[in-house]
Design a protein around this motif. Structure first.
Motif, PDB file in Angstrom:
ATOM      1  N   ASP B  46     -27.473   1.538   3.985  1.00 49.01           N
ATOM      2  CA  ASP B  46     -28.684   1.980   3.294  1.00 49.01           C
ATOM      3  C   ASP B  46     -29.968   1.861   4.110  1.00 49.01           C
ATOM      4  N   ILE B 103     -37.919  -4.420  14.070  1.00 47.18           N
ATOM      5  CA  ILE B 103     -36.497  -4.578  13.725  1.00 47.18           C
ATOM      6  C   ILE B 103     -35.855  -3.221  13.423  1.00 47.18           C
ATOM      7  N   ARG B 128     -39.212  13.916   9.048  1.00 47.44           N
ATOM      8  CA  ARG B 128     -39.200  12.982   7.924  1.00 47.44           C
ATOM      9  C   ARG B 128     -37.836  12.948   7.235  1.00 47.44           C
ATOM     10  N   ARG B 137     -40.305  -1.022   6.939  1.00 51.78           N
ATOM     11  CA  ARG B 137     -41.149  -1.605   5.908  1.00 51.78           C
ATOM     12  C   ARG B 137     -42.560  -1.876   6.426  1.00 51.78           C
ATOM     13  N   TYR B 141     -44.491   4.708   8.382  1.00 52.49           N
ATOM     14  CA  TYR B 141     -43.874   5.841   9.105  1.00 52.49           C
ATOM     15  C   TYR B 141     -44.849   6.716   9.879  1.00 52.49           C
TER      16      TYR B 141
ATOM     17  N   HIS C 205     -39.887  -6.874  -4.329  1.00 58.05           N
ATOM     18  CA  HIS C 205     -39.555  -7.691  -3.155  1.00 58.05           C
ATOM     19  C   HIS C 205     -40.349  -7.269  -1.927  1.00 58.05           C
ATOM     20  N   GLY C 207     -39.220  -7.002   0.964  1.00 58.94           N
ATOM     21  CA  GLY C 207     -38.409  -5.931   1.549  1.00 58.94           C
ATOM     22  C   GLY C 207     -38.396  -5.837   3.055  1.00 58.94           C
ATOM     23  N   ILE C 209     -37.011  -5.772   6.656  1.00 57.06           N
ATOM     24  CA  ILE C 209     -35.705  -5.194   6.981  1.00 57.06           C
ATOM     25  C   ILE C 209     -34.761  -6.246   7.584  1.00 57.06           C
ATOM     26  N   ARG C 291     -28.076  -8.717   2.612  1.00 57.66           N
ATOM     27  CA  ARG C 291     -29.188  -8.075   1.907  1.00 57.66           C
ATOM     28  C   ARG C 291     -29.176  -8.463   0.427  1.00 57.66           C
ATOM     29  N   GLU C 663     -40.441   0.684  -6.970  1.00 53.44           N
ATOM     30  CA  GLU C 663     -39.779  -0.602  -6.770  1.00 53.44           C
ATOM     31  C   GLU C 663     -39.883  -1.480  -8.000  1.00 53.44           C
ATOM     32  N   PHE C 678     -30.607  -1.915  -1.012  1.00 52.56           N
ATOM     33  CA  PHE C 678     -31.602  -0.886  -0.691  1.00 52.56           C
ATOM     34  C   PHE C 678     -31.283   0.483  -1.287  1.00 52.56           C
ATOM     35  N   LEU C 679     -30.044   0.668  -1.741  1.00 54.94           N
ATOM     36  CA  LEU C 679     -29.739   1.957  -2.359  1.00 54.94           C
ATOM     37  C   LEU C 679     -30.426   2.052  -3.722  1.00 54.94           C
ATOM     38  N   TYR C 681     -32.600  -0.512  -5.045  1.00 53.12           N
ATOM     39  CA  TYR C 681     -33.978  -0.974  -4.956  1.00 53.12           C
ATOM     40  C   TYR C 681     -34.576  -0.131  -3.853  1.00 53.12           C
ATOM     41  N   ILE C 683     -37.034   1.436  -1.475  1.00 47.23           N
ATOM     42  CA  ILE C 683     -38.351   1.350  -0.847  1.00 47.23           C
ATOM     43  C   ILE C 683     -38.669   2.713  -0.239  1.00 47.23           C
ATOM     44  N   PRO C 684     -39.945   3.004  -0.018  1.00 48.87           N
ATOM     45  CA  PRO C 684     -40.282   4.340   0.478  1.00 48.87           C
ATOM     46  C   PRO C 684     -39.586   4.655   1.800  1.00 48.87           C
ATOM     47  N   VAL C 685     -39.067   5.863   1.912  1.00 46.40           N
ATOM     48  CA  VAL C 685     -38.477   6.336   3.163  1.00 46.40           C
ATOM     49  C   VAL C 685     -39.421   7.391   3.748  1.00 46.40           C
ATOM     50  N   ALA C 686     -39.120   7.808   4.966  1.00 46.11           N
ATOM     51  CA  ALA C 686     -40.041   8.698   5.687  1.00 46.11           C
ATOM     52  C   ALA C 686     -40.364   9.962   4.894  1.00 46.11           C
TER      53      ALA C 686
END
Ligand code: FES
Ligand code: FES
Lengths: 80, 159, 754
Positions: B46, B103, B128, B137, B141, C205, C207, C209, C291, C663, C678-679, C681, C683-686
């Motif tokens: 994930d 990380i 993206r 985190r 980005y 959280h 969060g 990584i 995790r 979240e 993380f699936l 919960y 968190i923002p992805v790109a």
């Protein structure tokens, strides 16, 4: 005289007094003067943060005070 | 449990290792082979911190078994720089301050390399979505996207 | 306003000294070290949110092949109550019990035993062989239940603190806090308009990584070396010593590189357990959380329930404001309700206000600091209320805030008068920002909000070594989470007057540099930076003395300019200036190696303010929110490394957007977190985010040699309300609770439509 203001959660230490004026040339003397006035206050006050004339100190002790200085005791701030 | 012998290539180097059948490629890389550049953020596929290339496919090393590496060519972050120095992606990540804690960086650089091999001139949206499997985190980005855009430019027209 | 200062390197964005190792995979993070003879430790965790431990039998696990040591609560010394001090704060006994449960388990995931074994797999098998008998108790899972007078008790010995008198019976309310000034009843009577709102935000959280990880290597005399990812190895050493009743001098802590912390790595979880396991096993023990363990058992931020009421005159002047706020502490006292209460009204100059705050125990993991702990939740409530107020008054939301904004000399709600602050500068910057006035697409919405954080100073140490060729090594004690080595090098280079490339910074372990508090509280660039500057000034003084001795003149006849000692005008005009390299080359003849040092308890961290502008588009069918644009404006005092300051602002914005939109900790009726990965919960992805525009405002902090305020925490505060206000603007409905997830938005739209 230095103006000293206590927050609500320290009022148990001062017997409910919110604001006092004491004679002190530095923070250590201030704590001593307050201990004399409110026995048992030294420890909780020394553990608090304090703002001296707007500047926040987490561990005030040697900071000089002037006549007219204002000291606000407050909760210590932490952070992430 | 008896171990299995696996022959593979890691960053261009022939390699043999023994691994338990249930061990993931990530565990093998990190614990058996001490290739700790590939990171573990979740071990469940994930976060993308464990991104590696298997032949030329982008894979989460935590979702692949060590034994499945048999006969394949694995590329990890340790194999991205060349004798000439840093890969343009690595250089641009540094220049754009695209890492804070760092990380996520190995995984992102490996994923971005794979992206640029398939789409040499990606637009922002493509970048993206390609990198959507790599969590960061710290940075929000923004600087990562800019670093990848800049690296794409650099690769197209080497300075 | 920022006066123009000519700096040579400060304010630029050079490449960080630790950068190449981080883009090539060389840098060693918490889980990256392996030692010869090393074994693996794992933790057995409670399957219940609240239960009494009747019996633990570890004998079967101990007898297993490949198992080297097993520990449970009885192996830990009885920890006394007392303050931990420092950043992590809290009570030692609570900390000890959080690391390993004694008689009760207080949340799902609470450690009850641990083993060290040949491999992770053997360790896991051993955990399965440990028998624990529980008497399951009713869990207390939300604030309403916890605060009810007949609630089951999380801790039978919890008596509310800070009341005038000790209460006669225990409760789940660990502490209360009150703040106030003036007469709020009278204030509300003067108001033409009053808004009220009630806001709930679930726990979220940090969060990071990188999961928590460490290795402990304990020898037969009891001394132990611990490598770990931490925001502060000195404080980890102190906590470990207290929990294990050890001599601090017998513990050496080495900070690895750290893969994010955001406050969550300011307290120990694994380290004391690893030290104990290693002591029993006579081998190095490596421990790494999964995790899932990170989610279930390390600190999230408090879930909150906050009510605010604000009254204002027609012209926008606020006449009174009140706030009631309950913060989930988790299983042990210590929710950040204090800073929450002190920050809620901090940006405003208020005559009449009252705040009541509660620190409430629930059967969930003990909360930990998360960026500006307490403030995002409380300020979300206030900033949403102000948005409603602006709407009712028909006023621009920035103008409403400008009307009431605190400024230099304003008495802050938490007591003191503000020195120079940048709130008005940020508000004006927002008002003049093209993103504030640019037209929105059809159906989109725009929101703004103000953020604030106190920032802290605290203790730091630094040494500066001048190497034999004149290069500079800075040694300090703060783990570098976001580029702080680069900032230290910049400040050292600026002070010494040498190029940035001539300076390297390293993080010393607890035996090789002086004590430093954690990297947190936005203090590193401020406080440790101050120590580095002072240590460089120490070097300059020494260099001037060495040059004076070389030239046979008085020290006050030597100046330090552009990185070299030069004779004062009119003095011995024919000598050539001496560079750092010249002085270093001759050091043996002039008194030996050059070592500068400084240690201090930095005071005067400057409060930092921000304004955020969020643009969103809401899909009314699915409830999905698209963030079209986001603008972060913040007073940094002075940006030392511009790109990393922007990075803090952008990263905080992304975290705040995640908290606002997605979240949340989701629990079932038994107190088991349902989304511990993380699936689920998310968190923002790109692909969830746009570019985040930054404007750094610089109102220098008079207490720092270069004006630094600290920037790390404020960025997460305003995005919650800015986003909520933008969603309100887009859909025309105020949704009070977070996250503004698709189901919540659809439900609100449906409810409003019916
Ligand atoms: S560690 Fe493989 S995806 Fe997270
Ligand atoms: S830089 Fe820290 S997670 Fe990306």
């Amino acid at each position: 005289m230095v103006r000293v203001v206590f927050p609500q959660h320290l009022l148990s230490v001062t017997g409910g007094e919110r604001e006092v004026a004491v004679e002190a040339d530095n923070f250590r003397e201030l704590l001593e003067a307050l201990e004399a006035r409110f026995p048992g206050s030294r420890e909780p006050l020394a553990k608090s943060a304090a703002a001296v004339d707007g500047q926040i100190y987490q561990d005030a002790f040697l900071e000089p005070l002037e006549p007219g200085s204002e000291v606000f005791f407050m909760q210590r701030i932490e952070g992430g | 449990m008896s171990k299995v012998q696996v022959t593979t290539s890691i960053n261009g180097e022939e390699m043999e290792f023994l691994c338990e059948p249930q061990q993931t490629l990530l565990e093998v890389l990190r614990e058996t082979l001490s290739r700790t550049g590939t990171k573990e953020g979740c071990a469940t596929g994930d976060c993308g911190a464990c991104s590696v290339l298997v032949d030329d496919r982008l894979v989460c090393a935590c979702l692949m078994l060590g034994v499945e590496a048999e006969g394949h060519e694995i590329t990890t972050i340790e194999g991205i720089a060349t004798d000439d120095g840093l890969h343009p992606l690595q250089q641009k990540f540094l220049e754009h301050a695209a890492l804070q804690c760092g990380i996520c960086t190995p995984g992102l650089i490996v994923a971005a390399k794979s992206l640029l091999e398939k789409h040499p001139d990606p637009d922002e949206t493509t970048i993206r979505y390609w990198l959507a499997g790599n969590l960061c985190r710290c940075t929000g980005y923004d600087k990562i996207i800019r670093a990848v855009q800049d690296a794409a430019k650099e690769l197209a027209h080497p300075a | 306003m920022a006066e123009a200062v000519d700096y040579k390197v400060i304010g630029t964005s050079p490449i960080r000294p630790d950068g190449v190792d981080k883009v090539t995979g060389r840098a060693q993070y918490g889980a990256d070290l392996n030692l010869p003879n090393m074994i693996y430790g794992r933790v057995l965790r409670s399957p219940h949110a609240h239960a009494r431990i009747k019996r633990i039998d570890t004998s079967r696990a101990e007898a297993m092949k490949g198992v080297y040591s097993v520990v449970s609560g009885k192996d830990f010394p009885e920890a006394e109550h007392g303050e931990i001090g420092g950043e992590g704060g809290g009570d030692i006994s609570d900390l000890a019990k959080n690391i390993m449960a004694r008689d009760k388990v207080l949340y799902h995931g609470h450690p009850v035993a641990a083993v060290a074994a040949r491999s992770q797999r053997v360790a896991e098998e051993a955990l399965a062989a440990i028998e624990v008998e529980y008497e399951v108790l009713t869990p207390v899972l939300d604030l309403d239940t916890a605060m009810a007078s007949d609630a089951p008790l999380v801790d039978e010995n919890c008596y509310t603190k800070n009341l005038p008198e000790k209460p006669d019976k225990p409760s789940n309310i660990a502490a209360v806090m009150q703040l106030g000034r003036g007469d709020v009843d009278q204030g509300f009577e003067q108001a033409d308009v009053i808004v009220e709102g009630e806001y709930r935000i679930p726990a979220a959280h940090q969060g990071y990584i990188e999961p928590h990880a460490c290795i402990a290597n304990t020898n037969e005399s009891g001394q132990s070396t611990v490598w770990c990812c931490t925001q502060g190895h000195f404080e980890f050493r102190a906590m470990t010593a207290k929990v294990l009743n050890m001599n601090v001098a017998d513990l050496k802590f080495v900070a690895s590189e750290i893969g994010g912390g955001f406050g969550g790595k300011t307290v120990v979880y694994l380290e004391p357990v690893a030290v104990l396991l290693s002591r029993k096993a006579h081998r190095p023990v490596k421990m790494m959380m999964t995790r899932e363990e990170v989610f279930r058992a390390t600190g999230p931020a408090s879930g909150t329930h906050i009510k605010v009421k604000v009254g204002a005159r027609k012209d926008g002047t606020i006449t009174a404001a009140t706030a009631w706020m309950a913060y989930e502490a988790g299983a042990f006292a210590g929710a950040p309700m204090g800073p929450g209460a002190m920050s809620v009204f901090a940006p405003y100059d208020l005559e009449n206000f009252k705040v009541e705050a509660f620190d409430v125990l629930v059967n969930k993991p003990k909360v930990a600091a998360y960026r500006a702990p307490g403030a995002p939740q409380s300020m979300h409530a206030m900033e949403c209320a102000l948005d409603e107020l602006a709407r009712k008054l028909g006023m621009d939301p920035i103008d409403l805030r400008l009307k009431n904004a605190a400024d230099e000399g304003t008495q802050a709600p938490y007591g003191p008068k503000f020195p120079a602050i940048g709130l008005k500068a940020c508000l004006n910057a927002a008002k003049n920002h093209p993103n504030y006035t640019k037209p929105l697409p059809e159906g989109a919405g725009r929101g703004i909000a103000v953020g604030f954080w106190f920032n802290v100073g605290m203790q730091s140490s630094a040494e500066v070594h001048i190497n034999e060729n004149g290069t500079v090594t800075v040694v300090e004690g703060n783990p570098d989470i976001g580029g702080s080595r680069a900032s230290m090098c910049l400040m050292a280079a600026e002070t010494l007057g040498v190029p940035y490339e001539q300076v390297r910074a390293i993080i010393g372990d607890t035996e090789s540099t002086g004590f430093s508090n954690v990297t947190g509280g936005s203090r590193t660039t401020f406080a440790t930076g101050m120590a580095v500057v002072r240590a460089c000034e120490d070097i300059i003084a020494q260099c001037r003395a060495r040059a004076a001795a070389t030239w046979g003149v008085d020290e006050d006849q030597v100046l330090w300019e552009d990185g070299q000692a030069t004779p004062a005008p009119g003095v011995n005009a024919d000598v050539k200036p001496l560079s750092l390299a010249d002085i270093a080359a001759n050091a043996a003849k002039t008194g030996g190696p050059l070592l500068g040092r400084a240690s201090l308890n930095a005071q005067g961290a400057g409060a930092s303010f921000s304004v955020n502008i969020a643009d969103v588009q809401v899909d009314r069918e699915t409830g999905k929110v698209d963030v079209l644009g986001f603008t972060a404006i913040q007073d940094a005092g002075r940006a030392i490394h511009k790109a990393y300051v922007e990075g803090q602002m952008q990263g905080g914005a992304a975290q705040g957007l995640g908290w606002a939109l997605n979240e949340e900790y989701i629990y079932d009726a038994n107190g088991v977190m349902q989304n511990a990965g993380f699936l689920d919960y998310r968190i923002p992805v790109a692909s969830d985010l746009p570019m985040i525009d930054c404007e750094i405002v610089e109102v220098p902090n008079p207490s720092h040699p270069y004006g630094v305020r600290g920037v790390g925490e404020t960025p997460i505060v305003a995005p919650l309300a800015a986003t909520a206000n933008a969603v309100r603007d887009a859909v025309g409905i105020r949704i009070h609770d977070l996250p503004l997830s698709p189901p919540r938005i659809v439900a609100a739209i449906d409810a409003a439509g019916s």
